[in-house]
Enzyme design. Sequence first.
Site, PDB file in Angstrom:
ATOM      1  N   HIS A  30     -60.469  74.308 -82.793  1.00 63.75           N
ATOM      2  CA  HIS A  30     -60.126  72.901 -83.027  1.00 63.75           C
ATOM      3  C   HIS A  30     -61.245  72.172 -83.765  1.00 63.75           C
ATOM      4  O   HIS A  30     -62.345  72.703 -83.968  1.00 63.75           O
ATOM      5  CB  HIS A  30     -59.840  72.198 -81.695  1.00 63.75           C
ATOM      6  CG  HIS A  30     -61.042  72.054 -80.792  1.00 63.75           C
ATOM      7  ND1 HIS A  30     -61.186  71.023 -79.889  1.00 63.75           N
ATOM      8  CD2 HIS A  30     -62.168  72.820 -80.645  1.00 63.75           C
ATOM      9  CE1 HIS A  30     -62.332  71.162 -79.234  1.00 63.75           C
ATOM     10  NE2 HIS A  30     -62.937  72.238 -79.665  1.00 63.75           N
ATOM     11  N   HIS A  62     -55.598  64.668 -78.152  1.00 56.14           N
ATOM     12  CA  HIS A  62     -56.351  65.777 -78.754  1.00 56.14           C
ATOM     13  C   HIS A  62     -55.501  67.039 -78.790  1.00 56.14           C
ATOM     14  O   HIS A  62     -54.797  67.366 -77.827  1.00 56.14           O
ATOM     15  CB  HIS A  62     -57.639  66.060 -77.986  1.00 56.14           C
ATOM     16  CG  HIS A  62     -58.526  67.048 -78.688  1.00 56.14           C
ATOM     17  ND1 HIS A  62     -59.200  66.736 -79.846  1.00 56.14           N
ATOM     18  CD2 HIS A  62     -58.807  68.348 -78.431  1.00 56.14           C
ATOM     19  CE1 HIS A  62     -59.885  67.801 -80.258  1.00 56.14           C
ATOM     20  NE2 HIS A  62     -59.646  68.791 -79.419  1.00 56.14           N
ATOM     21  N   CYS A  71     -58.666  66.310 -85.479  1.00 51.25           N
ATOM     22  CA  CYS A  71     -57.993  67.352 -84.695  1.00 51.25           C
ATOM     23  C   CYS A  71     -56.577  67.650 -85.183  1.00 51.25           C
ATOM     24  O   CYS A  71     -56.234  68.811 -85.454  1.00 51.25           O
ATOM     25  CB  CYS A  71     -58.004  66.988 -83.208  1.00 51.25           C
ATOM     26  SG  CYS A  71     -56.961  65.587 -82.734  1.00 51.25           S
TER      27      CYS A  71
END
Length: 346
Positions: free
Chosen positions: A320, A308, A259
């Site tokens: 993402h 995240h 990420c």
Amino acid sequence: MASHRRPKQPSRTRITVLTTAAAAAVALSANAANAAPSEKPGKTEVKAQVDKLYEQAEQATEKYNGAKEKQEKLQKEISTIQDNVARGQQDLNNLRDGLGSMATAQYRSGGIDPSVQLFLSADPDDYLDKASTLDQLSGQQVEALKKIQDKQRELAQDRAEATEKLKDLAATRTELGKKKKEVQGKLGDAQRLLNTLTAKEKQALAAEQQRADRSSSERVQLGNAVPASGRAGAAFSAAQSQIGKPYSYGATGTATFDCSGLTSWAYAQAGVSIPRTSESQANIGTRIYSTSDLQVGDLVFFFNDIHHVGLYAGNGQILHAPRTGTVVRYESMSTIGGPFMFGVRV
């Protein structure tokens, strides 16, 4: 004559024990008959458990990324210090060579002055503390000695700093190894769970994931999100070019991403250097707490520990690299699996 003795009766204790044992046997038989055979978890339950393990793996991944980034930084700093020490030692040698030349010239002219002998001492500090000796020195000679002293102190400080950073590097490498092992452990547990599924269940799960990857991208593309501008727009466009690339922990592209690897790579393409980890990226710009104030290209962070991060894509969607087993894609902020914490405008 035959004996007519009365048969011996069993004791009350023995009767009680036998009765209890019989009752227990009957109960066990009834339970065995009524118990359902153990069932292995089904596809839905396995998926939920695997998703949780992947989330834990991502948490460990960001810690791993942080340790790796620190290791690389320390290695560069140590290399710079070691180069400085090498240059400083050469400068010190040159200063001493100069003093040696002075001593040689004085010897040829009739002997070495006691003050010049001072220059050649292994410990100039000791002599400089002697006022009677200082009285015999010229201003030029005192200046030369002080340069040597300063260089010696500078080298000592650099060597001490290098020693401390080497200790820090060793500890960081140990931490890096632990985090890598933790990530691999979570991924291994997830794979073992997936291996309990039948071939048909695995195929169904893979098909669900492919549909999610495909439909989420199509949904945002058809939504015509407001395009970003400036460097945020350039970063977002770069990330869009990586749609479909697989997730892989610790990866920064371009074959695979995690990420924060995707977000840091995307902004680098726009000429903006941002930190490697989601935790560090959360502290580099203006925070935005209302989703209605987000703009395309803003960084968006999820989960209480901010493990995240993605890029805001407009229309309540983000772009993402979700987790292991997925690809870079668009996704609704409501399906991330953790709460939206805030955005950051770089």
